[in-house]
Write a protein that holds these residues in place. Structure first.
Motif, mmCIF file in Angstrom:
data_model
loop_
_atom_site.group_PDB
_atom_site.id
_atom_site.type_symbol
_atom_site.label_atom_id
_atom_site.label_comp_id
_atom_site.label_asym_id
_atom_site.label_seq_id
_atom_site.Cartn_x
_atom_site.Cartn_y
_atom_site.Cartn_z
ATOM 1 N N GLU A 1 14.101 -18.109 -2.524
ATOM 2 C CA GLU A 1 13.493 -16.783 -2.647
ATOM 3 C C GLU A 1 12.538 -16.800 -3.829
ATOM 4 O OE1 GLU A 1 16.681 -13.944 -3.213
ATOM 5 O OE2 GLU A 1 17.236 -14.776 -5.165
ATOM 6 N N PHE A 2 11.409 -16.140 -3.658
ATOM 7 C CA PHE A 2 10.383 -16.082 -4.688
ATOM 8 C C PHE A 2 10.408 -14.717 -5.367
ATOM 9 C CE2 PHE A 2 9.093 -19.438 -1.912
ATOM 10 C CZ PHE A 2 8.545 -20.389 -2.755
ATOM 11 N N GLY A 3 10.253 -14.720 -6.692
ATOM 12 C CA GLY A 3 10.205 -13.462 -7.438
ATOM 13 C C GLY A 3 11.458 -12.643 -7.176
ATOM 14 N N ALA A 4 11.282 -11.388 -6.764
ATOM 15 C CA ALA A 4 12.434 -10.524 -6.517
ATOM 16 C C ALA A 4 13.245 -10.993 -5.301
ATOM 17 C CB ALA A 4 11.970 -9.084 -6.307
ATOM 18 N N GLY A 5 12.635 -11.758 -4.440
ATOM 19 C CA GLY A 5 13.339 -12.404 -3.339
ATOM 20 C C GLY A 5 14.048 -11.438 -2.407
ATOM 21 N N PHE A 6 15.298 -11.776 -2.086
ATOM 22 C CA PHE A 6 16.045 -10.942 -1.151
ATOM 23 C C PHE A 6 16.229 -9.527 -1.681
ATOM 24 C CE2 PHE A 6 16.658 -14.768 1.162
ATOM 25 C CZ PHE A 6 16.904 -14.367 2.468
ATOM 26 N N ALA A 7 16.290 -9.407 -3.005
ATOM 27 C CA ALA A 7 16.418 -8.072 -3.587
ATOM 28 C C ALA A 7 15.204 -7.202 -3.268
ATOM 29 C CB ALA A 7 16.618 -8.186 -5.103
ATOM 30 N N ALA A 8 14.053 -7.828 -3.036
ATOM 31 C CA ALA A 8 12.840 -7.072 -2.716
ATOM 32 C C ALA A 8 13.024 -6.258 -1.441
ATOM 33 C CB ALA A 8 11.647 -8.017 -2.563
ATOM 34 N N SER A 9 13.889 -6.761 -0.563
ATOM 35 C CA SER A 9 14.098 -6.061 0.711
ATOM 36 C C SER A 9 14.817 -4.726 0.496
ATOM 37 C CB SER A 9 14.903 -6.945 1.675
ATOM 38 O OG SER A 9 16.271 -6.981 1.280
ATOM 39 N N ARG A 10 15.351 -4.554 -0.698
ATOM 40 C CA ARG A 10 16.053 -3.295 -1.003
ATOM 41 C C ARG A 10 15.329 -2.479 -2.054
ATOM 42 N NH1 ARG A 10 19.796 -7.359 -0.661
ATOM 43 N NH2 ARG A 10 19.879 -7.547 -2.925
ATOM 44 N N MET A 11 14.086 -2.839 -2.315
ATOM 45 C CA MET A 11 13.279 -2.079 -3.276
ATOM 46 C C MET A 11 12.294 -1.186 -2.540
ATOM 47 S SD MET A 11 12.193 -4.964 -6.059
ATOM 48 C CE MET A 11 13.270 -5.494 -7.392
ATOM 49 N N ARG A 12 11.855 -0.138 -3.232
ATOM 50 C CA ARG A 12 10.718 0.648 -2.772
ATOM 51 C C ARG A 12 9.423 -0.018 -3.258
ATOM 52 N NH1 ARG A 12 12.237 5.994 -1.000
ATOM 53 N NH2 ARG A 12 14.199 5.511 0.048
ATOM 54 N N GLY A 13 8.328 0.246 -2.571
ATOM 55 C CA GLY A 13 7.036 -0.305 -2.994
ATOM 56 C C GLY A 13 6.688 0.106 -4.423
ATOM 57 N N SER A 14 7.016 1.340 -4.774
ATOM 58 C CA SER A 14 6.677 1.830 -6.115
ATOM 59 C C SER A 14 7.411 1.054 -7.196
ATOM 60 C CB SER A 14 7.028 3.318 -6.209
ATOM 61 O OG SER A 14 8.404 3.510 -5.886
ATOM 62 N N GLU A 15 8.526 0.469 -6.825
ATOM 63 C CA GLU A 15 9.304 -0.304 -7.791
ATOM 64 C C GLU A 15 8.911 -1.795 -7.755
ATOM 65 O OE1 GLU A 15 13.371 -0.432 -6.588
ATOM 66 O OE2 GLU A 15 14.055 -1.577 -8.340
ATOM 67 N N HIS A 16 8.625 -2.280 -6.537
ATOM 68 C CA HIS A 16 8.383 -3.714 -6.361
ATOM 69 C C HIS A 16 6.984 -4.146 -6.800
ATOM 70 C CE1 HIS A 16 7.255 -7.348 -4.041
ATOM 71 N NE2 HIS A 16 8.474 -7.725 -4.364
ATOM 72 N N ASN A 17 5.985 -3.320 -6.511
ATOM 73 C CA ASN A 17 4.612 -3.691 -6.891
ATOM 74 C C ASN A 17 4.530 -3.920 -8.403
ATOM 75 O OD1 ASN A 17 3.738 -3.407 -4.271
ATOM 76 N ND2 ASN A 17 2.786 -1.388 -4.577
ATOM 77 N N ASP A 18 3.912 -5.013 -8.788
ATOM 78 C CA ASP A 18 3.754 -5.301 -10.215
ATOM 79 C C ASP A 18 2.490 -4.632 -10.747
ATOM 80 O OD1 ASP A 18 6.027 -7.127 -10.248
ATOM 81 O OD2 ASP A 18 4.739 -8.584 -9.220
ATOM 82 N N PRO A 19 2.619 -3.667 -11.687
ATOM 83 C CA PRO A 19 1.426 -3.017 -12.251
ATOM 84 C C PRO A 19 0.520 -4.049 -12.925
ATOM 85 C CG PRO A 19 3.429 -1.814 -12.843
ATOM 86 C CD PRO A 19 3.866 -3.102 -12.234
ATOM 87 N N ILE A 20 -0.764 -3.966 -12.641
ATOM 88 C CA ILE A 20 -1.729 -4.926 -13.194
ATOM 89 C C ILE A 20 -2.244 -4.393 -14.524
ATOM 90 C CG2 ILE A 20 -3.927 -6.104 -12.791
ATOM 91 C CD1 ILE A 20 -3.368 -5.790 -9.755
ATOM 92 N N SER B 1 0.841 -1.209 0.000
ATOM 93 C CA SER B 1 0.000 0.000 0.000
ATOM 94 C C SER B 1 0.869 1.249 0.000
ATOM 95 C CB SER B 1 -0.893 0.026 1.243
ATOM 96 O OG SER B 1 -1.834 -1.015 1.192
ATOM 97 N N ILE B 2 0.807 2.023 -1.067
ATOM 98 C CA ILE B 2 1.507 3.303 -1.118
ATOM 99 C C ILE B 2 0.571 4.353 -1.692
ATOM 100 C CG2 ILE B 2 3.848 2.353 -1.313
ATOM 101 C CD1 ILE B 2 3.683 2.753 -4.336
ATOM 102 N N ALA B 3 0.800 5.591 -1.297
ATOM 103 C CA ALA B 3 -0.100 6.674 -1.718
ATOM 104 C C ALA B 3 0.182 7.131 -3.146
ATOM 105 C CB ALA B 3 0.016 7.846 -0.740
ATOM 106 N N GLN B 4 1.338 6.779 -3.670
ATOM 107 C CA GLN B 4 1.651 7.132 -5.068
ATOM 108 C C GLN B 4 0.680 6.446 -6.027
ATOM 109 O OE1 GLN B 4 5.622 6.494 -6.522
ATOM 110 N NE2 GLN B 4 6.482 6.848 -4.483
ATOM 111 N N PRO B 5 0.425 7.073 -7.149
ATOM 112 C CA PRO B 5 -0.444 6.437 -8.143
ATOM 113 C C PRO B 5 0.210 5.179 -8.730
ATOM 114 C CG PRO B 5 0.449 8.512 -8.984
ATOM 115 C CD PRO B 5 0.831 8.441 -7.545
ATOM 116 N N GLN B 6 -0.610 4.128 -8.855
ATOM 117 C CA GLN B 6 -0.124 2.869 -9.429
ATOM 118 C C GLN B 6 -1.117 2.385 -10.480
ATOM 119 O OE1 GLN B 6 1.631 -0.050 -6.444
ATOM 120 N NE2 GLN B 6 0.216 1.113 -5.193
ATOM 121 N N GLN B 7 -0.598 1.568 -11.383
ATOM 122 C CA GLN B 7 -1.449 1.117 -12.464
ATOM 123 C C GLN B 7 -2.155 -0.189 -12.124
ATOM 124 O OE1 GLN B 7 0.515 1.011 -16.251
ATOM 125 N NE2 GLN B 7 -1.216 0.005 -17.267
#
Lengths: 331, 331, 331, 331
Positions: D216-235, C271-277
């Motif tokens: 590790e699944f998907g981005a795995g351990f690297a996910a711990s160093r991502m921001r939500g805006s980067e990690h969330n997969d746009p639908i 959950s983030i407040a930034q716009p997401q697709q």
């Protein structure tokens, strides 16, 4: 453990004189209508009332804590809770050291030690079956159009139920009985060979009900006195219809599409006001004990709806398992 | 599934006319002596032989494939296998489309479809019990000094076993019977309230044995015709000794330290040479069927050792569970 | 199903915006002291509070419904319930048709259909972990003197936790982290070969916690870049003490008596407040979604106590199983 | 126990130097074509051969003991057995009292005592995975068109696999590696919230494979160093297609219809010819041990097909469970 079922799993919790008793039903598909009203009829059938049942009057109002939103199941575990209101633990304090004959006082103490909550039978109380009945209602809805029906067919070897009970109450005694259970429109092919035969699962759950001393399917014990030529059910059609139903609807552990039919023997209630012999667990001295309090003179009266619940729960689990193995198309 | 048990888990495999049948026993502690000789006596008791049992003569030589090294269990799963040698599948080819009354031909076809191996009953064959007996030997060793003993007490309602069987064979018919099972020196406190009561687990495993139609513990069905004052077992001492044993050694689903006692009803063998009515599954035409081949006129003769095995397996699992909950010292 | 454990079994129930959430703990021995006070510390550690955690402020007052009498466990299933008080479902109504990226909205709809209670994540909400933490407290008491401790070691690849979180909040974004978990005084010999290895059971339970993306034991992923001569832990004494602990306390799936040690990767909050697709599930139209409401900027902050609970639960179950197989003296 | 799966259940048996090893697969639907030829390809992939794998050359000829008749599954448990032919136990006798570093010698002795069959690792040997691979073939057939593929992507941190292994062999050392596993055409909606999440079940089975140190699944351990805006997969669409796949095909424990993707860290083989420090368990004296015999310099080479098997087994079980809950039409 206090859970039963592989895909449709029922767990009971609570103690007779604790805050509440209830049930967790895990595996119920989402989208099924479920309200407190649905539970009413079966809960009422289980509730004491007729002569011969205990005077403890619990309203048994179901509180649906989880798994239902907007009157429909959500797919998450369903929790239904019943607050214990009208209990009186005073009578049990003096019982702590004098196990009541026929009851689980002695064995629960052995199993759990001195910290077992023995008041009213604790977790082993018949009160726990209120949760089983609630789970049974859910199962009955899921297995429709399969119908499950149980009825008391005999009390103390007699069909004159009211008279026998009145007499037992008069004598400060209790009586047992026979309950018959049947199911119609049972799908063909439920149950698995050997360890998860339909009879295995049904008897497993049925013997979890306090007071059950025996179970027989179809011709049952009488089958032991039949010849094969008499006992075998002649097969009449490719649907599996048979001329008789000595098999009780099950062959080789698998339902055959005919009506399911079994009978259960219920012992006389253990609590009686007459003096009985027991022992003081601290001193080893013999004690003559009269069990006071509000008890059923005949628990068999309240068994039918509980037996239906047990049956529906097993059929529901078997039906889900049956579908699972059907749908993976083998290459 | 074809497994039973929580800590001491038994799985059966094989088909009557396949390469071999056998058993996997998972959870047996390491270090127990186990050789083929240990298995001999019980396997011999199960093996056909007396008049009234099938003429198929399998040597039942156990091959210990895994879990034993240097005559001692290693802690890994034990696999015991029995090669099928003397079977004749020819007779079964014509049976493929005409389900035998009383057998699982119709239901196994419904459950598994046309690819079920119906020859000799396939996986649902009584032959599978050879693995159960082997597992029972292991369980019996583990639960010592608890002793389990079963015996045939009645055939076709009579105690004159030989005469009744001779008469049934003469009439090309079959007979059922009653087998009684008891256990001595059963630890106090085995079994759990509700779903894993001792009766629940015992009946679960007992009803996985083909031909069982009913089970009753202690006074059983007769309890339904007793008064509480008669049925309750007076408690004589702090060890739980009682003046009678109407409870069959179990109160509230938990063993009470007295002898375990239950009875099982066995139906007459389904295979009889007399003509019986069935149906051609392809055409729907009625068929008059005579079941040829080598069959038991009375399977009840071979049930006692199988029942002992089932009982020992349940007691072994319960004993292991019992210890587990005992040893974690609560803070 | 929503249950875990063979002898010490934990089941979670409830939904984020339903009446209550909670836990059933089956298999806890009788006689252990347990009061709401015992639960306080761990519940407080899980409760939001520090910067970077959600503003939903639930008091998390545990109601012990069953399994405890007079402040001691009775041996019956323990039920602990937490009433949901401060939730606001309004924000979720418009989300019903626009699945949030990174969340289970899309998959729970697929799994359960339209009747899934999606509000606040429903049954898949992190709120459910309150029950896990309560069960963890019970497990921790049972496994004493074994001690379990977890701590956050890294946020967004950095050890400067406060600064990183402040920056993420500023950017209307979220961050992930690494949590390390260890256990001291772990008994030697817990875990079973193959399917119930200690790592199998720990990872099973750990991956049930929302947001976990990876787990590694001992040297973990770094082990894949080591030589055997470096990775093998030299054995120093007959107690199993080793010079290094690259194995993380487990060899062949069985605890070796050294400290247990593993690390878990936590993804950034979805959950983030930034716009997401995302997409409108009814129309298929693309939607730009900003997730409003009270959310954790970094769920990793709250994970340590949950991870401890998961670890303690597994160790408790393994310990009970271990004892069970130990005590049946093989003949 | 040595079983895994709720509806599709796999059990392994056997010991490295015992008569045979094998697998029981319970729950496979009837009617699927299955011959030894089907097993060939995957068994060959697991079999040692390439440089860096052990010189023990077992033919791994599968003997189908049960559950198959006329080249089709019968619905009964399938048993596949592999005779152990070419083993040499002599080398292990002297190892009995000097546990090899990195191996389970010390822990299996703790778990099972002196009667554990330690030769070749006994029941904990990598040889057991031959049965897992056989079960995997069955599962792969059942889950078609879902395809599972694993490959070795890194050895000792490098992609130059042959060179690294040659160097390690030269140095009498061993190396670890990373194996990547993916599945395509995975049905949407597999897995259950909390305890039976898809990741929970996959990791459970994966960590039963010897030598796995992390997953590790998907981005795995690297996910711990991502921001939500980067990690969330746009639908991107109502089918659940996403622009990236950091989730590895799973949200909230439930498959989202995208490719499944995870990575596994494999430790370097424990057996190395270099001298290592251990202890004599009888005397407590330090011992310098060189492990002789035929061993893999890099077990990671043989892991891919085993990982595929584990993945297919989990997906098969989940698929059967998924169907089960789908087909009971809620009233």
């Amino acid at each position: 453990m206090n859970s039963f079922g592989r895909l449709f799993r029922v767990s009971l919790f609570g103690e007779s004189h604790g805050p509440s008793v209830g049930v967790v039903v895990d595996g119920c598909p989402a989208g099924m209508l479920l309200t407190a009203v649905d539970l009413e009829e079966d809960l009422a059938r289980r509730r004491p009332g007729p002569k011969g049942t205990t005077a403890r009057r619990e309203p048994d109002e179901p509180i649906i804590e989880a798994g239902v939103a907007g009157d429909r199941t959500t797919g998450a575990p369903i929790v239904i809770r019943f607050v214990n209101r009208y209990f009186d633990s005073a009578a049990y304090d003096e019982l702590a050291n004098t196990p009541r004959p026929g009851h689980a006082d002695f064995t629960s103490r052995a199993q759990y030690g001195q910290h077992y909550d023995h008041r009213g039978g604790g977790h082993l109380s018949g009160r726990l079956t209120v949760g089983l009945v609630a789970a049974g209602v859910i199962a009955k809805k899921l297995i429709a159009p399969t119908m499950v029906q149980a009825r008391l067919v005999e009390i103390d070897g007699s069909e004159e139920i009211d008279a026998v009970i009145a007499e037992a109450i008069e004598a400060e005694d209790s009586v047992g009985g026979i309950v018959e259970c049947g199911a119609q429109e049972v799908p063909l092919g439920l149950g698995e060979p050997f360890f998860d035969s339909a009879e295995s699962l049904l008897s497993h759950l049925v013997f979890s009900i306090g007071g059950v001393r025996g179970i027989e399917f179809g011709a049952g014990f009488a089958a032991s006195r039949m010849r094969g030529s008499e006992h075998n059910d002649p097969i009449l059609s490719t649907t599996g219809a048979t001329a008789s139903n000595h098999a009780g609807g099950i062959n080789g552990g698998i339902t055959n599409g005919n009506d399911l039919s079994f009978r259960v023997a219920i012992k006389p209630t253990s609590s009686i006001a007459q003096p009985q012999q027991t022992v003081n667990m601290d001193t080893g001295e013999p004690v003559e004990l009269c069990v006071e309090g509000r008890h059923d003179a005949c628990i068999a009266l309240r068994i039918p709806v509980i037996l239906e619940a047990a049956t529906a729960i097993v059929l529901c689990d078997l039906q889900m398992i049956h579908h699972a193995s059907r749908v993976v198309a083998p290459g």
